[in-house]
Design a protein around this motif. Sequence first.
Motif, PDB file in Angstrom:
ATOM      1  N   MET A   1       0.821  -1.209   0.000  1.00  0.00           N
ATOM      2  CA  MET A   1       0.000   0.000   0.000  1.00  0.00           C
ATOM      3  C   MET A   1       0.851   1.254   0.000  1.00  0.00           C
ATOM      4  O   MET A   1       0.398   2.303  -0.451  1.00  0.00           O
ATOM      5  CB  MET A   1      -0.923   0.016   1.220  1.00  0.00           C
ATOM      6  CG  MET A   1      -1.948  -1.104   1.226  1.00  0.00           C
ATOM      7  SD  MET A   1      -3.009  -1.019   2.654  1.00  0.00           S
ATOM      8  CE  MET A   1      -3.871   0.495   2.305  1.00  0.00           C
ATOM      9  N   PHE A  28      -4.644   4.438   6.412  1.00  0.00           N
ATOM     10  CA  PHE A  28      -5.567   3.669   5.583  1.00  0.00           C
ATOM     11  C   PHE A  28      -6.474   2.802   6.445  1.00  0.00           C
ATOM     12  O   PHE A  28      -6.103   2.380   7.540  1.00  0.00           O
ATOM     13  CB  PHE A  28      -4.807   2.770   4.602  1.00  0.00           C
ATOM     14  CG  PHE A  28      -3.916   3.516   3.649  1.00  0.00           C
ATOM     15  CD1 PHE A  28      -4.439   4.169   2.549  1.00  0.00           C
ATOM     16  CD2 PHE A  28      -2.546   3.584   3.872  1.00  0.00           C
ATOM     17  CE1 PHE A  28      -3.628   4.866   1.677  1.00  0.00           C
ATOM     18  CE2 PHE A  28      -1.721   4.274   3.010  1.00  0.00           C
ATOM     19  CZ  PHE A  28      -2.260   4.916   1.910  1.00  0.00           C
ATOM     20  N   VAL A  30      -9.391  -0.510   5.643  1.00  0.00           N
ATOM     21  CA  VAL A  30      -9.827  -1.460   4.621  1.00  0.00           C
ATOM     22  C   VAL A  30     -11.124  -2.111   5.070  1.00  0.00           C
ATOM     23  O   VAL A  30     -11.239  -2.558   6.221  1.00  0.00           O
ATOM     24  CB  VAL A  30      -8.747  -2.538   4.364  1.00  0.00           C
ATOM     25  CG1 VAL A  30      -9.289  -3.638   3.469  1.00  0.00           C
ATOM     26  CG2 VAL A  30      -7.503  -1.912   3.737  1.00  0.00           C
ATOM     27  N   THR A  76     -12.046  -5.400  -2.151  1.00  0.00           N
ATOM     28  CA  THR A  76     -11.887  -4.620  -0.922  1.00  0.00           C
ATOM     29  C   THR A  76     -12.150  -3.150  -1.193  1.00  0.00           C
ATOM     30  O   THR A  76     -12.017  -2.675  -2.336  1.00  0.00           O
ATOM     31  CB  THR A  76     -10.468  -4.790  -0.339  1.00  0.00           C
ATOM     32  OG1 THR A  76     -10.367  -4.069   0.884  1.00  0.00           O
ATOM     33  CG2 THR A  76      -9.429  -4.248  -1.307  1.00  0.00           C
ATOM     34  N   VAL A  78     -10.710   0.367   0.001  1.00  0.00           N
ATOM     35  CA  VAL A  78      -9.589   1.002   0.697  1.00  0.00           C
ATOM     36  C   VAL A  78      -9.931   2.474   0.934  1.00  0.00           C
ATOM     37  O   VAL A  78     -10.209   3.214  -0.018  1.00  0.00           O
ATOM     38  CB  VAL A  78      -8.285   0.889  -0.111  1.00  0.00           C
ATOM     39  CG1 VAL A  78      -7.132   1.544   0.651  1.00  0.00           C
ATOM     40  CG2 VAL A  78      -7.966  -0.565  -0.403  1.00  0.00           C
ATOM     41  N   THR A  80      -8.722   6.132   2.405  1.00  0.00           N
ATOM     42  CA  THR A  80      -7.578   6.959   2.788  1.00  0.00           C
ATOM     43  C   THR A  80      -8.055   8.029   3.766  1.00  0.00           C
ATOM     44  O   THR A  80      -8.990   8.772   3.472  1.00  0.00           O
ATOM     45  CB  THR A  80      -6.941   7.636   1.565  1.00  0.00           C
ATOM     46  OG1 THR A  80      -6.560   6.637   0.616  1.00  0.00           O
ATOM     47  CG2 THR A  80      -5.715   8.437   1.968  1.00  0.00           C
ATOM     48  N   LEU A 110      -2.170   4.027  -5.137  1.00  0.00           N
ATOM     49  CA  LEU A 110      -2.938   2.813  -4.889  1.00  0.00           C
ATOM     50  C   LEU A 110      -3.700   2.371  -6.131  1.00  0.00           C
ATOM     51  O   LEU A 110      -3.757   1.181  -6.449  1.00  0.00           O
ATOM     52  CB  LEU A 110      -3.905   3.041  -3.731  1.00  0.00           C
ATOM     53  CG  LEU A 110      -3.285   3.114  -2.337  1.00  0.00           C
ATOM     54  CD1 LEU A 110      -4.337   3.553  -1.317  1.00  0.00           C
ATOM     55  CD2 LEU A 110      -2.713   1.758  -1.933  1.00  0.00           C
TER      56      LEU A 110
END
Length: 458
Positions: A1, A28, A30, A76, A78, A80, A110
């Motif tokens: 990542m 981050f 997830v 997934t 993700v 930020t 990413l």
Amino acid sequence: MTSRANRSCGSYVARAVPSAGAVYPYEFAVLVMENGVPTAFRIDADRRICARLAVGARVTAALDTSMLAIPEDGGTLVVTLTRPWLSMRKYGDRGYLYTQLDAGHAAGNLVLAAAGRGAPGALRLRFPRESLSGLLEAGENCREIHSAILVPAGSADESWTRWTVHDSTDRELRGPTWRSWLESTCWDSLAGWPEHSGSPALQAVPAPLARIRTDRQLPGGQGRLGDPSEWSELIGTRVSSKAFTGEPVSAAAVWRAVSALSTPLETDLPDASPLSATLVLRSTTEPEQDGVYRLHTGERRPGRLPSTDEVARACMQQRALAGAAAVLLLHVPRTSLAGAVAMLAYPLYPLGIVLGWPVWLLAVAQVAVGAGITFWGVMWATSVQTQVPGEVLNRVHAYEVAGSVGMFPVGSALAGPAVGAFGTDRVLQVGIVVALLTAAALLVARPTRTLGRVPNRA
């Protein structure tokens, strides 16, 4: 990542993601399906630690409210999160801007890294954040949600193994959250700042960041970012601006780099109003190529090149960039700013009367005033219709009519007595000054200067 930079010595000890002051003010989270149950994790990529924050219905409710979803078949989401304090303690208020830039670089990395692994994701920036922020405990920890990336399932390698997972769903076992009073004070100072756009979510579609129109043929037909399978290695070649040598570069290399802007990436940014871009070539190995180019038309603008001091000022006094061989500027459409400029034509007609202009010139001034007011009216109506939430639109329109149109008869009623008391010229002069100050106030106001265009709203 956090991709590692590939240096000539072959080591991977430096981050490829740029950050002002190397503070990396972001983290981050997830959201995945764990054993068929939606689960939210907080990620510490440097220490390879995952902390499970929430599971089940809470996660589902937060996703539904945010109009997001975990990709199916092992994908997934993700998220930020920015931590503005890390940058603002060093750079003051402008550190908040640096935080957004740094988080944007991280999100871009990413997206490219995921696509390079055969799992092209979609970057989401336009979604309600409040519910998801509460789920991830962002606000109470002085964090903000910057963006979300929907990443489908892809291949993995050994770099994704040897992670530690902690269960932190029970807040009582975790104990109270510790906050530095300095960070808390900084966070509280952001309370009055503009929040993220509340515009309705748009469908994520592949689109370039900016439109580029040029007749230049790149060597070997190369353009954009090339084959996605090579993007992971390409990311690792990024270096800090402080590593710039100041030596001339070939114009072809600059144009090849600029062509990356036309690489289509899946985002929810409005395709109807892409960014415009201007390229300044200052010290290439082919001096005849140096110049200022508008990339959306491909035209070369006449005039001198900016000096090193002007480049530094444009880059927020970053002296390391003053000797850059090329500078790329991105422009965001500003409809409200154009309308405010048009309002500067309003005082022309009364000014002409005071100065004793001939009839034909007064007629020209009246046409200019009418055009300016008409343009302002369109920009105003468009901004109100697109920027104001539908549930309060009638109320805002009522206030606007009462405060502007409703004042016309009041002004007409006061005009006669004012002329009788002070004279025609003096009343017109006051009107001219008031009109100019009103237009100037619109131009000075930061919300007017930063209000961007919103695409068609359903």
